[in-house]
Design a protein around this motif. Structure first.
Motif, PDB file in Angstrom:
ATOM      1  N   CYS A   1       0.821  -1.222   0.000  1.00 30.48           N
ATOM      2  CA  CYS A   1       0.000   0.000   0.000  1.00 30.48           C
ATOM      3  C   CYS A   1       0.853   1.270   0.000  1.00 30.48           C
ATOM      4  O   CYS A   1       0.427   2.306  -0.495  1.00 30.48           O
ATOM      5  CB  CYS A   1      -0.969  -0.014   1.177  1.00 30.48           C
ATOM      6  SG  CYS A   1      -0.243   0.472   2.748  1.00 30.48           S
ATOM      7  N   GLY A   2       2.058   1.194   0.571  1.00 32.03           N
ATOM      8  CA  GLY A   2       2.943   2.363   0.600  1.00 32.03           C
ATOM      9  C   GLY A   2       2.600   3.368   1.680  1.00 32.03           C
ATOM     10  O   GLY A   2       3.288   4.391   1.800  1.00 32.03           O
ATOM     11  N   ARG A   3       1.557   3.115   2.489  1.00 35.33           N
ATOM     12  CA  ARG A   3       1.110   4.109   3.468  1.00 35.33           C
ATOM     13  C   ARG A   3       1.039   3.574   4.898  1.00 35.33           C
ATOM     14  O   ARG A   3       1.016   4.350   5.833  1.00 35.33           O
ATOM     15  CB  ARG A   3      -0.280   4.628   3.074  1.00 35.33           C
ATOM     16  CG  ARG A   3      -0.284   5.499   1.838  1.00 35.33           C
ATOM     17  CD  ARG A   3      -1.662   6.056   1.562  1.00 35.33           C
ATOM     18  NE  ARG A   3      -2.596   5.015   1.170  1.00 35.33           N
ATOM     19  CZ  ARG A   3      -2.737   4.568  -0.077  1.00 35.33           C
ATOM     20  NH1 ARG A   3      -2.032   5.090  -1.048  1.00 35.33           N
ATOM     21  NH2 ARG A   3      -3.608   3.617  -0.363  1.00 35.33           N
ATOM     22  N   CYS A   4       0.983   2.252   5.072  1.00 37.48           N
ATOM     23  CA  CYS A   4       0.813   1.708   6.432  1.00 37.48           C
ATOM     24  C   CYS A   4       2.149   1.752   7.183  1.00 37.48           C
ATOM     25  O   CYS A   4       3.190   2.086   6.610  1.00 37.48           O
ATOM     26  CB  CYS A   4       0.272   0.276   6.360  1.00 37.48           C
ATOM     27  SG  CYS A   4       1.468  -0.913   5.755  1.00 37.48           S
TER      28      CYS A   4
ATOM     29  N   CYS B   1       4.829  -0.487   5.602  1.00 33.78           N
ATOM     30  CA  CYS B   1       5.411   0.089   4.378  1.00 33.78           C
ATOM     31  C   CYS B   1       6.345   1.256   4.714  1.00 33.78           C
ATOM     32  O   CYS B   1       7.462   1.344   4.192  1.00 33.78           O
ATOM     33  CB  CYS B   1       4.305   0.566   3.437  1.00 33.78           C
ATOM     34  SG  CYS B   1       3.472  -0.784   2.575  1.00 33.78           S
TER      35      CYS B   1
ATOM     36  N   CYS C   1       3.019  -5.801   4.768  1.00 36.39           N
ATOM     37  CA  CYS C   1       1.849  -4.963   4.502  1.00 36.39           C
ATOM     38  C   CYS C   1       0.617  -5.854   4.297  1.00 36.39           C
ATOM     39  O   CYS C   1       0.694  -6.895   3.638  1.00 36.39           O
ATOM     40  CB  CYS C   1       2.107  -4.132   3.235  1.00 36.39           C
ATOM     41  SG  CYS C   1       0.676  -3.182   2.686  1.00 36.39           S
TER      42      CYS C   1
HETATM   43 ZN   LIG Z   1       1.394  -1.101   3.483  1.00 35.45          ZN
END
Ligand SMILES: [Zn+2]
Length: 299
Positions: free
Chosen positions: A61-64, A67, A75
């Motif tokens: 996701c690149g946001r959690c 990540c 993730c």
């Molecule tokens: Zn993530």
């Protein structure tokens, strides 16, 4: 992007058996690939049309917190292109900008399209097993994609690399590629004790792999292509203070580091190259288990 070359992985064979079953059909497999950016989507800042790129098949996701902490393999949205999403075994594929790295100059398209998934898996396995210079690495099952990459990366790390295979020709090839020695084995013991044993076959080679560990040794596994249920002798495990480590894929940083190694001469071993139209033949080659290194498609 327009795909110039892509590679096959054991995952493609699993997928064909419905493991996992695709969410919808049609489904385009293919985890690895390299090619040229053909169209740039809205908001993309890193890439321009014409850039030569290699796919990192990890999705996250690149946001959690995982990540953002560079632990994208944990993730909740983690997935693999070609398994959870449409993949690279087509004329073109849509890829997020974070999933591309610049193609190392000097690499052929076939090499660039072949190092991703197996190289990343092998790189993280050896990192998780803490392989260091001067140590001994035993790679079980020479010739497989992960095994071949691990042998090369292990040498690059400064380890003494040994290998096993049932096939004498594969043993010879492993030593040509820099292994100190390779042992023809039917699953029985091998005459070497290793700090790190790398196994992806699972049950057929488990006994060989555990018995080859030194006291304090680490067995690292990324799969069970021959069976996933094994027996663990706990007395040997705790008395010899050994570790069994599971590993899968790798993080975005690890992919960048791997690409750095490839850009500076880490060999990418290509077994055979087929035209995209010969995809069924390429799958048969992989299924036969006769390959040494990556089976590649030229698009
Ligand atoms: Zn993530």
């Amino acid at each position: 992007m327009d795909v110039a070359a892509s590679a096959l992985n054991h995952l493609d064979l699993w997928l064909r058996q419905g493991l996992p079953k695709p969410k919808a059909f049609p489904m385009v497999p293919g985890c690895d690939g390299a090619g040229t950016v053909a169209v740039v989507g809205e908001g993309v800042t890193r890439w321009q049309v014409g850039d030569e790129v290699v796919i990192n098949p990890s999705f996250a996701c690149g946001r959690c917190s995982e990540c953002l902490g560079d632990r994208s393999v944990f993730c909740a949205k983690w997935g693999i292109m070609g398994e959870h999403y449409w993949g690279s075994h087509g004329e073109a594929v849509t890829v997020g900008e974070a999933n591309l790295v610049r193609k190392p100059p000097g690499l052929s398209w076939e090499e660039a399209g072949a190092y991703g998934l197996c190289g990343l898996t092998a790189y993280r396995m050896l990192r998780r097993a803490r392989l260091s210079a001067g140590e001994t690495l035993l790679v079980v099952g020479a010739g497989g994609g992960v095994a071949t990459a691990a042998s090369a990366i292990g040498q690059r790390f400064g380890a003494r690399v040994f290998a096993t295979s049932r096939d004498p020709a594969k043993c010879l090839r492993a030593t040509e590629l820099g292994a100190v020695e390779a042992f023809v084995s039917q699953g029985g013991p091998v005459p070497v004790k290793a700090d790190v044993v790398l196994d992806s076959a699972g049950s057929p080679t488990w006994s060989l792999s555990t018995r080859a560990l030194k006291p304090g040794g680490r067995l690292v596994t990324c799969g069970g292509t021959g069976g996933v249920t094994v027996e663990v002798n706990l007395a040997r495990l705790f008395l010899s203070q050994q570790e069994v480590i599971g590993s899968t894929m790798g993080t975005f940083t690890e992919f960048d580091e791997l690409t750095g190694l490839v850009a500076t001469g880490l060999p990418v071993v290509v077994d055979t190259v087929y035209d995209l139209d010969d995809y069924p033949t390429a799958l048969k080659r992989l299924e036969s288990g006769a390959q040494f290194g990556k089976v590649v498609l030229r698009h």
